[in-house]
Design an enzyme around this catalytic site. Structure first.
Site, PDB file in Angstrom:
ATOM      1  N   HIS A  53       0.853  -1.183   0.000  1.00  0.00           N
ATOM      2  CA  HIS A  53       0.000   0.000   0.000  1.00  0.00           C
ATOM      3  C   HIS A  53       0.892   1.238   0.000  1.00  0.00           C
ATOM      4  O   HIS A  53       2.037   1.196   0.470  1.00  0.00           O
ATOM      5  CB  HIS A  53      -0.889   0.021   1.239  1.00  0.00           C
ATOM      6  CG  HIS A  53      -1.952  -1.022   1.238  1.00  0.00           C
ATOM      7  ND1 HIS A  53      -3.012  -0.993   2.114  1.00  0.00           N
ATOM      8  CD2 HIS A  53      -2.128  -2.131   0.483  1.00  0.00           C
ATOM      9  CE1 HIS A  53      -3.793  -2.028   1.894  1.00  0.00           C
ATOM     10  NE2 HIS A  53      -3.275  -2.740   0.909  1.00  0.00           N
ATOM     11  N   GLU A  55       0.981   3.859   1.857  1.00  0.00           N
ATOM     12  CA  GLU A  55       1.498   4.238   3.176  1.00  0.00           C
ATOM     13  C   GLU A  55       2.665   3.351   3.604  1.00  0.00           C
ATOM     14  O   GLU A  55       3.670   3.853   4.108  1.00  0.00           O
ATOM     15  CB  GLU A  55       0.407   4.125   4.258  1.00  0.00           C
ATOM     16  CG  GLU A  55      -0.829   4.951   3.994  1.00  0.00           C
ATOM     17  CD  GLU A  55      -1.954   4.194   3.315  1.00  0.00           C
ATOM     18  OE1 GLU A  55      -3.107   4.359   3.735  1.00  0.00           O
ATOM     19  OE2 GLU A  55      -1.676   3.429   2.357  1.00  0.00           O
ATOM     20  N   CYS A  83      -6.076   1.764   5.933  1.00  0.00           N
ATOM     21  CA  CYS A  83      -6.674   0.507   6.351  1.00  0.00           C
ATOM     22  C   CYS A  83      -6.072   0.106   7.710  1.00  0.00           C
ATOM     23  O   CYS A  83      -5.113   0.727   8.173  1.00  0.00           O
ATOM     24  CB  CYS A  83      -6.423  -0.575   5.302  1.00  0.00           C
ATOM     25  SG  CYS A  83      -4.708  -1.165   5.252  1.00  0.00           S
ATOM     26  N   CYS A  86      -2.227  -0.461   7.569  1.00  0.00           N
ATOM     27  CA  CYS A  86      -1.463   0.777   7.444  1.00  0.00           C
ATOM     28  C   CYS A  86      -1.532   1.589   8.730  1.00  0.00           C
ATOM     29  O   CYS A  86      -0.539   2.191   9.145  1.00  0.00           O
ATOM     30  CB  CYS A  86      -1.962   1.584   6.256  1.00  0.00           C
ATOM     31  SG  CYS A  86      -1.578   0.786   4.667  1.00  0.00           S
TER      32      CYS A  86
END
Length: 149
Positions: A53, A55, A83, A86
């Site tokens: 992801h 992040e 999420c 993260c």
């Protein structure tokens, strides 16, 4: 230090992710000194890595660049509510402030769902500001998924 929004940088990363066929989420990490430490967009498909992801990629790069697993004083700008995975990484990295764009009622982990920072076992809770360029982020996501239907 004068306040400056880095959401345009995160949005540029989200647009680049969309151009690669990735879910258009972008992130940028700013150090305590106001300099960009790292920027990234989603790369889960490209890297065949469900943890890639925006992040996570930005946190990994920033930690490598500063030579530490912690980023005290850092500020994270991300186009979509992080999420749970993260959010846990944000807490572990001791990021001071999170600014995010669109809410993610289905998979979010900050304001929705797991609400990681509200959990009693969360060791570090960053300050959170939501809704920064939210309409632009939502539109980018909506268009991305409409094109794939």
């Amino acid at each position: 230090m004068e306040f400056s929004s880095y959401m345009p940088v995160a949005m540029a990363e989200a647009h680049a992710a969309a151009a690669r066929g990735e879910v258009p989420v972008g992130a940028v990490l700013i150090g305590a000194d106001g300099q960009i430490l790292a920027r990234a967009g989603n790369r889960t498909r490209e890297l065949s890595d469900p943890t890639a992801h925006a992040e996570i990629l930005a946190i990994r790069e920033a930690c490598r660049s500063v030579g530490s697993e912690r980023l005290p004083g850092a500020r994270l700008w991300v186009t979509l509510e992080p999420c749970p995975m993260c959010a846990a990484a944000i807490s572990a990295a001791r990021i001071a402030v999170v600014y995010y764009g669109a809410d993610d009622p289905r998979m979010g982990g900050v304001r929705h769902g797991a609400r990681v920072f509200d959990h009693p076992q969360c060791h570090h809770r960053p300050e959170v500001f939501e809704g920064i360029s939210a309409a632009e982020s939502r539109e980018l996501l909506r268009n991305f998924f409409q094109e794939r239907r």
